[in-house]
Design an enzyme around this catalytic site. Structure first.
Site, PDB file in Angstrom:
ATOM      1  N   HIS A   1       0.828  -1.219   0.000  1.00 22.91           N
ATOM      2  CA  HIS A   1       0.000   0.000   0.000  1.00 22.91           C
ATOM      3  C   HIS A   1       0.859   1.265   0.000  1.00 22.91           C
ATOM      4  CE1 HIS A   1      -3.377  -2.655   1.221  1.00 22.91           C
ATOM      5  NE2 HIS A   1      -2.454  -3.221   1.993  1.00 22.91           N
TER       6      HIS A   1
ATOM      7  N   SER B   1      17.241  16.629 -18.738  1.00 23.72           N
ATOM      8  CA  SER B   1      16.174  17.547 -19.120  1.00 23.72           C
ATOM      9  C   SER B   1      16.780  18.639 -19.991  1.00 23.72           C
ATOM     10  CB  SER B   1      15.554  18.158 -17.863  1.00 23.72           C
ATOM     11  OG  SER B   1      14.917  19.378 -18.193  1.00 23.72           O
TER      12      SER B   1
ATOM     13  N   LYS C   1      18.609  17.387 -13.675  1.00 18.73           N
ATOM     14  CA  LYS C   1      17.768  16.189 -13.763  1.00 18.73           C
ATOM     15  C   LYS C   1      18.539  14.957 -14.216  1.00 18.73           C
ATOM     16  CE  LYS C   1      13.747  15.970 -13.330  1.00 18.73           C
ATOM     17  NZ  LYS C   1      12.678  16.450 -14.206  1.00 18.73           N
TER      18      LYS C   1
END
Ligand code: ARG
Length: 457
Positions: free
Chosen positions: A152, A273, A279
């Site tokens: 979960h 990026s 990034k």
């Protein structure tokens, strides 16, 4: 080729819709291979002489050379079958007209596509096995690293990094079993079925089967010419493999994030990026996840095409190839990239360890109370109270004062004191298939064996 009964040739609009050469040209090696076997069969059936057989076989070899040199590029033909026949005419003249005796494009295309599919299955199987080996090799190095196991999206119980990797390797074992199973059903020979009712000439189908490397001959010509179950089998298998890669990708995208930082992708398997210089993007895993939708689409599209049509060949079936080729090409592109990304990623053991929250020892504490004679349901409730007490005091579960713990249950103070290490916690779940060292090592051994061998049903 079929124009004799028409006063007009096909309109441009019909031709644009009907032509499959732009898709099926890649079946030419299979079309030539099956045609050569067919020539043998025709000769044995007394339909062509030995001299004609030699001429046709030599001609088909020259056609193959031409096609290998790119003769299919820009060719005007309706499909690969008419292309090969036209090129054969150019090589050997009128005797080429004998090749199609007793054969239909219906049994021909089914045969060609099955041959192509057998090759594709073997190729994909090899690529799935390579990913399996990469996961197992990485697992071997990841036996000591302990990280939170999640359900979960919540930290649940500590596990070994190796164990997580192996959880993504086992589905690949099942994928290979499905491929092998699909292979067995694909290896049934339709050739000799004619258009729908069998061939008008006494060709030896068993010999054809042997020559073309099939396992069995089809039992009913009407079924055989319209049967694309083998395509559906492969598309489902691929769609499910795609789902497995998607789940692996989804997990690693999370682990590669700044917040988790459990893994770092290698420079040559990361993307940057165009705007943000900092990034390091996990495009490999995002594309693996993204392509899964397309693979599922290919499977659904084929099943939707199949469901509406009667037995036997219908032109609807021409759609099968674009879907099958797309799925096989897509998976064949995804698998090596995912394999490379797995092989080259680095594991940040400290980040994994830092994410281990003492609250994840709650089950261990409940189990310790059980050992002290408390029924599990009761101990679950008592530990729940301990968790609440820790939250209220603003401390981690292991730092709850002994007095508070003992007030909840006399055995809880001692239980807290004997909690032990994360390693001990993982080892306490020693059932086969669990996250313990012995279980992980047994799995590594078994998977190593499974990913080395050729797939079997
Ligand atoms: N291009 C066709 C296909 O891919 C070949 C079979 C054509 N058969 C026919 N009766 N028109 O399905």
């Amino acid at each position: 080729m079929w124009g004799g009964r028409f006063a007009l040739g096909p309109s441009e609009a019909l031709d644009a819709l009907n032509r499959s050469l732009p898709v099926d040209h890649r079946l030419w090696p299979q079309d030539v291979f099956a045609s050569k076997a067919w020539v043998h069969a025709l000769c044995r059936a007394g339909v062509v002489t030995s001299a004609e057989e030699s001429q046709l076989l030599a001609g088909l070899d020259r056609v193959a050379d031409k096609l290998a040199d790119g003769a299919a590029v820009g060719a005007p033909d309706e499909d690969v079958h008419t292309l090969v026949e036209r090129l054969l005419y150019a090589e050997v003249g009128a005797v080429a007209g004998k090749l199609h005796t007793g054969r239909s494009r219906n049994d021909q295309v089914a045969t060609d596509l099955r041959l192509w599919t057998l090759g594709a299955i073997d190729e994909l199987d090899g690529a799935v096995a390579a990913l399996g080996r990469a996961l197992v090799a990485k697992a071997k190095d990841g036996r000591d690293a302990i990280l939170p196991g999640y359900t979960h999206g919540q930290r649940a119980q500590p596990v070994r990094w190796a164990y997580v990797l192996l959880a993504h390797a086992w589905p690949l074992v099942r994928d290979r079993q499905r491929l092998a199973d699909a292979r067995r059903r694909t290896a049934e020979l339709p050739l000799g079925s004619g258009a729908l009712a069998g061939s008008g000439f006494p060709v030896d189908r068993v010999l054809l089967k042997e020559a073309l490397g099939f396992r069995a001959i089809s039992a009913n010509a009407l079924d055989a010419t319209g049967d694309r179950d083998f395509v559906a089998d492969v598309l489902f298998t691929i769609a499910l493999t795609g789902a497995h890669l998607s789940r692996l990708g989804a997990e690693l995208i999370t682990y590669a994030s700044g917040e988790f930082g459990f893994v770092t992708l290698a420079d040559n398997f990361s993307t940057g990026s165009s705007l943000m210089p900092q990034k390091r993007n996990p495009d490999v895993f995002e594309l693996a996840r993204g392509k899964a939708g397309r693979l599922l689409g290919d499977c659904v599209a084929l099943l939707t095409t199949l469901k509406g049509i009667p037995a036997g060949y219908q032109k609807d079936l021409q759609e099968d190839k674009a879907l099958l080729f797309d799925a096989c090409d897509t998976l064949a592109t995804v698998l090596p990239a995912v394999t490379g990304a797995i092989e080259t990623l680095t594991v940040n053991v400290d980040r994994m360890a830092a994410a281990l929250d003492p609250a994840m020892r709650a089950t261990d504490l409940a189990d310790l109370l059980v050992e002290a004679g408390v029924p599990f349901r009761e101990s679950h409730g008592l530990i729940g109270r301990l968790v609440r007490a820790a939250e209220e005091a603003g401390v981690t579960l292991d730092k709850v004062p002994a007095k508070v713990a003992t007030d909840i249950h006399p055995a809880l103070g001692p239980a807290l004191a004997q909690l032990g290490t994360w390693e001990q916690s993982v080892e306490s779940r020693a059932t086969p298939g669990g996250a313990s060292r012995a279980s992980v090592e047994a799995q590594i051994e078994e998977l190593r064996r499974l990913f080395q061998a050729a797939a079997s049903v």
